[in-house]
Design a protein around this motif. Sequence first.
Motif, PDB file in Angstrom:
ATOM      1  N   GLU A 151      21.463  10.211  72.126  1.00 54.34           N
ATOM      2  CA  GLU A 151      22.721  10.475  71.435  1.00 54.34           C
ATOM      3  C   GLU A 151      22.624  11.769  70.617  1.00 54.34           C
ATOM      4  O   GLU A 151      21.627  12.022  69.950  1.00 54.34           O
ATOM      5  N   GLU A 152      23.661  12.578  70.665  1.00 57.02           N
ATOM      6  CA  GLU A 152      23.697  13.807  69.874  1.00 57.02           C
ATOM      7  C   GLU A 152      24.406  13.548  68.553  1.00 57.02           C
ATOM      8  O   GLU A 152      25.504  13.000  68.534  1.00 57.02           O
ATOM      9  N   THR A 154      25.414  15.424  64.811  1.00 57.29           N
ATOM     10  CA  THR A 154      25.569  16.734  64.185  1.00 57.29           C
ATOM     11  C   THR A 154      25.489  16.632  62.669  1.00 57.29           C
ATOM     12  O   THR A 154      25.742  15.576  62.084  1.00 57.29           O
ATOM     13  N   ARG A 172      22.722  20.398  65.833  1.00 54.56           N
ATOM     14  CA  ARG A 172      22.875  19.332  66.814  1.00 54.56           C
ATOM     15  C   ARG A 172      21.499  18.719  67.065  1.00 54.56           C
ATOM     16  O   ARG A 172      20.592  19.402  67.521  1.00 54.56           O
ATOM     17  N   ARG A 174      19.035  15.763  68.831  1.00 53.56           N
ATOM     18  CA  ARG A 174      18.863  14.782  69.900  1.00 53.56           C
ATOM     19  C   ARG A 174      17.404  14.349  69.940  1.00 53.56           C
ATOM     20  O   ARG A 174      16.488  15.172  69.822  1.00 53.56           O
TER      21      ARG A 174
END
Length: 257
Positions: A151-152, A154, A172, A174
């Motif tokens: 899942e990214e 931010t 970002r 991950r």
Amino acid sequence: MHQAATSTAQLCFGKVAHSRLRPAANAFTYGVYFLRLPLRTLGADDFGPRLFSRNRFNFLSFHDRDHGDGQQALLPWIDHLLRSEGITDATGEIWLQTFPRVFGYVFNPVSFWFCHRADGALRAILCEVSNTFGEKHCYLLDSGAAMTLGEEITARKVFHVSPFCATSGTYRFRFVHKGAHTIARIDHDDASGPLLLTSIAGTATALNNRSVLRGFFSYPLMTFGVIVRIHWQALKLFFKRVPFYSKPAPPTKKLSR
């Protein structure tokens, strides 16, 4: 994403990769090793290997005061921080990923606290970022529920790290853990799009005398090399005429999310 099946201290061998896309391209990759420590399982105990110590000088070592607020024990500190941010279900294992001290020296550009629920699902990640001015800032990554593999997430950049990047834009994040393999990606976007692409990846082995010797002799004085490489890359950017940004005042809050 679930915590590792075995809760034993690990030494991971892999690489750091960094790529700047503009205004002048600059990329590098180098080998590293790093720790993954199950803090709840370890408690306040020392480590088993004779060549690796906790809070004492050795070939390699881990010092609690290098993390958190530098004063409290690690578990009370992270538990209080999570609760104060409304995260009450991260009662499972907490894995801290960080560089060890080598002959007593370390500089950690970023350390990761992987905070799990009692059922093993990853609940939140604390990214502990340091700069070369002796300052530290934490980004708390919290999706409000269990996190999904890859899942990214931010976060708005608020902390000065490099004089060749403005203190603005978006990170970002991950993270992937598959068996013994782990990778953390942190990309930085500014108003014009992707600017920096960075990652640290490794394969976990047991933390023992053999792995300590492997790390120590494969990458001599590794943590000294981290700070040397930071300044060497900065010099290269200077000669490439990448714009220079003066250091702003640090954020008044030590945590953002």
